[in-house]
Design a protein around this motif. Structure first.
Motif, PDB file in Angstrom:
ATOM      1  N   VAL A  78       0.836  -1.206   0.000  1.00 13.83           N
ATOM      2  CA  VAL A  78       0.000   0.000   0.000  1.00 13.83           C
ATOM      3  C   VAL A  78       0.864   1.246   0.000  1.00 13.83           C
ATOM      4  O   VAL A  78       0.600   2.223  -0.718  1.00 13.83           O
ATOM      5  CB  VAL A  78      -0.944  -0.022   1.224  1.00 13.83           C
ATOM      6  CG1 VAL A  78      -1.643   1.317   1.392  1.00 13.83           C
ATOM      7  CG2 VAL A  78      -1.978  -1.122   1.060  1.00 13.83           C
ATOM      8  N   LEU A  79       1.904   1.229   0.830  1.00 15.19           N
ATOM      9  CA  LEU A  79       2.822   2.383   0.860  1.00 15.19           C
ATOM     10  C   LEU A  79       3.485   2.596  -0.496  1.00 15.19           C
ATOM     11  O   LEU A  79       3.707   3.727  -0.924  1.00 15.19           O
ATOM     12  CB  LEU A  79       3.875   2.164   1.953  1.00 15.19           C
ATOM     13  CG  LEU A  79       3.353   2.201   3.392  1.00 15.19           C
ATOM     14  CD1 LEU A  79       4.477   1.863   4.370  1.00 15.19           C
ATOM     15  CD2 LEU A  79       2.779   3.574   3.716  1.00 15.19           C
ATOM     16  N   ALA A  80       3.794   1.464  -1.161  1.00 14.93           N
ATOM     17  CA  ALA A  80       4.460   1.578  -2.461  1.00 14.93           C
ATOM     18  C   ALA A  80       3.555   2.208  -3.510  1.00 14.93           C
ATOM     19  O   ALA A  80       4.013   2.806  -4.482  1.00 14.93           O
ATOM     20  CB  ALA A  80       4.921   0.206  -2.922  1.00 14.93           C
ATOM     21  N   ARG A  81       2.232   2.099  -3.305  1.00 14.43           N
ATOM     22  CA  ARG A  81       1.309   2.631  -4.311  1.00 14.43           C
ATOM     23  C   ARG A  81       0.777   4.012  -3.953  1.00 14.43           C
ATOM     24  O   ARG A  81      -0.151   4.502  -4.580  1.00 14.43           O
ATOM     25  CB  ARG A  81       0.141   1.674  -4.476  1.00 14.43           C
ATOM     26  CG  ARG A  81       0.545   0.302  -4.995  1.00 14.43           C
ATOM     27  CD  ARG A  81      -0.619  -0.446  -5.546  1.00 14.43           C
ATOM     28  NE  ARG A  81      -1.271   0.287  -6.621  1.00 14.43           N
ATOM     29  CZ  ARG A  81      -2.382  -0.102  -7.239  1.00 14.43           C
ATOM     30  NH1 ARG A  81      -2.942  -1.231  -6.883  1.00 14.43           N
ATOM     31  NH2 ARG A  81      -2.924   0.618  -8.189  1.00 14.43           N
TER      32      ARG A  81
ATOM     33  N   TYR B 113      -1.948   9.300  -5.323  1.00 17.84           N
ATOM     34  CA  TYR B 113      -1.881  10.753  -5.430  1.00 17.84           C
ATOM     35  C   TYR B 113      -2.309  11.205  -6.819  1.00 17.84           C
ATOM     36  O   TYR B 113      -3.051  12.183  -6.976  1.00 17.84           O
ATOM     37  CB  TYR B 113      -0.450  11.223  -5.133  1.00 17.84           C
ATOM     38  CG  TYR B 113      -0.282  12.721  -5.224  1.00 17.84           C
ATOM     39  CD1 TYR B 113      -0.671  13.543  -4.173  1.00 17.84           C
ATOM     40  CD2 TYR B 113       0.271  13.306  -6.371  1.00 17.84           C
ATOM     41  CE1 TYR B 113      -0.524  14.914  -4.260  1.00 17.84           C
ATOM     42  CE2 TYR B 113       0.418  14.674  -6.463  1.00 17.84           C
ATOM     43  CZ  TYR B 113       0.024  15.479  -5.407  1.00 17.84           C
ATOM     44  OH  TYR B 113       0.159  16.829  -5.504  1.00 17.84           O
ATOM     45  N   ALA B 114      -1.850  10.467  -7.820  1.00 18.39           N
ATOM     46  CA  ALA B 114      -2.240  10.808  -9.192  1.00 18.39           C
ATOM     47  C   ALA B 114      -3.750  10.637  -9.380  1.00 18.39           C
ATOM     48  O   ALA B 114      -4.412  11.461 -10.013  1.00 18.39           O
ATOM     49  CB  ALA B 114      -1.473   9.936 -10.186  1.00 18.39           C
ATOM     50  N   VAL B 115      -4.280   9.547  -8.805  1.00 15.23           N
ATOM     51  CA  VAL B 115      -5.727   9.331  -8.896  1.00 15.23           C
ATOM     52  C   VAL B 115      -6.480  10.447  -8.194  1.00 15.23           C
ATOM     53  O   VAL B 115      -7.534  10.913  -8.661  1.00 15.23           O
ATOM     54  CB  VAL B 115      -6.087   7.957  -8.294  1.00 15.23           C
ATOM     55  CG1 VAL B 115      -7.590   7.786  -8.196  1.00 15.23           C
ATOM     56  CG2 VAL B 115      -5.482   6.839  -9.130  1.00 15.23           C
ATOM     57  N   ASN B 116      -5.908  10.925  -7.073  1.00 15.12           N
ATOM     58  CA  ASN B 116      -6.552  12.009  -6.330  1.00 15.12           C
ATOM     59  C   ASN B 116      -6.636  13.281  -7.163  1.00 15.12           C
ATOM     60  O   ASN B 116      -7.637  14.007  -7.122  1.00 15.12           O
ATOM     61  CB  ASN B 116      -5.776  12.259  -5.033  1.00 15.12           C
ATOM     62  CG  ASN B 116      -6.494  13.226  -4.124  1.00 15.12           C
ATOM     63  OD1 ASN B 116      -7.694  13.122  -3.925  1.00 15.12           O
ATOM     64  ND2 ASN B 116      -5.763  14.174  -3.576  1.00 15.12           N
TER      65      ASN B 116
END
Length: 563
Positions: free
Chosen positions: A259-262, A267-270
């Protein structure tokens, strides 16, 4: 031979009683219990020898010895009695030698043992089933009695703990229990549990075996009726379960790392979601504009129904009619004043002229004319003012798009709305006003008038025959409320949840757009208020609009309440 009381006592004894002549072996006396159990008639039984009833071989030998003069007493000896239908009855008998009037007699007391045998068989079957159950369970079972001694254990328990064979052979309870305690890391806890035999509580613990296995130990008291007679311990090997939990925890840790790696991807999706939110805001604005258009359409449709052709174009003719009537009233007043002045000179006129004037005054009834013309002008002026007020009320409904909040008197708005819709109400309803003199509130008054108009029109349509519409107001410290209640047909319970849905209507096609209550609900929500509904089929409906006194930007009060 015996009195009635003695006979009564014998017959009510639960045992079979016989008095036997030791010489002839004849049954001299038999009680009612013996007659009933064996099935013989009383006279028939008294004609038997005892050997005709007792059929077991030891009984035959015993009575042969009695006939030879050996009177031996017997205590609780097993025997069999032959019943009249030929069945053999298992019994236990006792025989005593009694003396009466110098004559020796044998007194035989007998009880049936068939129920005892059945109970013993049932107990043996139950114990067998219990042992089979203990051996078939997937848990190791240890039972300790109230003295702290091992009462029983199943094979799985011995296998789980690998108890030495010599401990088991000699049944050395103390060594067995100490062996168990020394083989777990929680030795003291285990000893405490083994000592708390008569504790009423149930326990559940985890024990870590020195070989790496993990046991789940449960214990509960063993009762006989309400008395604790021991304690039952159950042991389950949960090593695999614990290992699975550990593996699951490790997998969860790896998942958190993923999860941390993604985070960067999220952020991009946000950012994409922010752009979509801006697009949604634009769409919401368009929807609000469309809603205002629908509100305007509904308002115009209602006004077109109710005003019956009244339009703003009548404002000018009404204006000059009102002005002309005012001028006419002044002119008439002046003419009447002039006429009064002429009347003062009538006495100075010649006889024929005066007579002619008086005849004219009598023909036109001057006294009535003076009074009536004034009243006619006053009534006409009042009527034209009422027309002006109705037109003004209708014009007020054209301001639904007002942008600024105002402090307004809702009761005055209700009065104005009632005048506008009066033509719709007067033929079907008696309107009762119960105003509480509520304070002015901060609102969009013309939009709220639209809400009140929709509620009043719906109340009118709900009246199938002539009924009553009641308009009430009230307030507390922070809010005011307006109720519109009717005595109409009511709203079915299954329809209530949908009445505020856009385009939903129960009216026939062509008689309703289904937007009135939907738009009213939106207006009230805009004011951070609420609409609640109470309705009962056949009795009527009550709509209550609750509004805050001061607009503070608070969220809406919530969904409408139906009852």
């Amino acid at each position: 031979m015996m009195n009635d009381f003695t006979r009564l006592m014998l017959d009510h004894c639960p045992e079979m009683l016989f008095l036997v002549n030791p010489v002839s072996l004849k049954i001299e006396i038999a009680n009612a219990t013996a007659v009933k159990i064996l099935g013989y008639d009383a006279e028939e039984l008294l004609g038997f020898t005892i050997t005709e009833v007792e059929s077991a071989l030891p009984d035959v030998f015993y009575w042969d010895e009695v006939r030879n003069g050996q009177y031996l007493e017997v205590e609780d000896q097993e025997s069999q009695y032959r019943r009249r239908n030929g069945d053999l009855l298992d019994v236990r008998k006792s025989i005593q030698l009694v003396e009466h009037g110098g004559v020796s007699m044998l007194f035989v007391r007998t009880v049936t043992t068939q129920s005892e045998h059945i109970a013993q068989d049932a107990l043996a079957s139950t114990l067998s089933q219990l042992r089979a159950t203990l051996e078939s369970t997937s848990n190791g079972i240890l039972v300790i009695d109230w003295r702290g001694k091992i009462d029983s254990m199943n094979r799985l328990f011995g296998k789980m703990w690998a108890i030495p064979e010599d401990y088991m052979y000699w049944q050395d309870d103390a060594k067995i229990m100490e062996f168990l305690a020394l083989n777990v890391q929680e030795s003291e806890l285990f000893r405490d549990r083994l000592r708390a035999i008569v504790d009423t509580s149930e326990t559940l613990d985890l024990l870590h075996h020195i070989d790496g296995r993990v046991f789940e130990m449960s214990s509960r008291p063993q009762y006989l009726a309400v008395q604790i007679i021991g304690r039952v311990f159950g042991f389950q090997d949960v090593t695999l379960h614990i290992q699975a939990e550990l593996a699951l925890r490790e997998a969860r840790d790896r998942l958190e790392e993923g999860v941390l790696a993604r985070t960067a991807d999220l952020y991009a999706v946000n950012e994409t979601l922010k752009q979509e939110k801006e697009s949604q805001a634009t769409l919401i604005k368009k929807l609000e504009e469309t809603q205002n258009q629908l509100l305007q359409s509904e308002r115009m449709a209602s006004i077109g129904q109710l005003a019956a052709g009244v339009a703003h174009e009548i404002n000018n003719p009404v204006g000059f009619v009102n002005s002309n009537l005012g001028s006419l009233q002044r002119y008439v007043t002046d003419l009447l004043h002039l006429l009064s002045t002429y009347e003062q000179t009538e006495e100075s006129m010649a006889g024929p002229v005066l007579q002619a004037i008086r005849q004219v005054k009598e023909d036109i009834d001057i006294v009535f004319l003076r009074t009536d013309v004034t009243q006619l002008l006053a009534e006409s002026l009042d009527g034209i003012k009422r027309v002006t007020r109705i037109v003004q009320d209708l014009k007020s409904f054209s301001h639904v798009d007002e942008a600024e909040l105002q402090w307004a008197d809702l009761e005055a708005g209700l009065e104005s709305t009632l005048r506008v819709v009066w033509n719709e109400l007067k033929y079907k309803a008696e309107v009762v006003k119960e105003f509480a003199g509520i304070v002015r509130i901060e609102c969009f008054p013309f939009q709220l008038n639209q809400v009140f108009m929709n509620l009043l029109i719906n109340a009118s349509h709900a009246l199938e025959t002539r009924g009553t519409i009641t308009v009430r107001t009230g307030q507390d410290e922070t809010q005011v409320w307006v109720e519109v209640a009717d005595t109409g047909k009511g709203i079915p319970r299954h329809v209530l949840p949908r009445i505020f849905d856009p385009f939903f209507t129960t009216k026939p096609v062509g008689q309703g757009t289904g937007l009135g209550l939907s738009l009213s609900y939106a207006i009230v929500q805009k004011h951070h208020g609420r609409i609640d509904v109470q309705s009962e089929v056949g009795k009527g409906s009550t709509f209550r609009v609750t509004l805050p006194i001061r607009e503070s930007g608070a969220p809406a009060a919530g969904a409408p309440q139906m009852a």
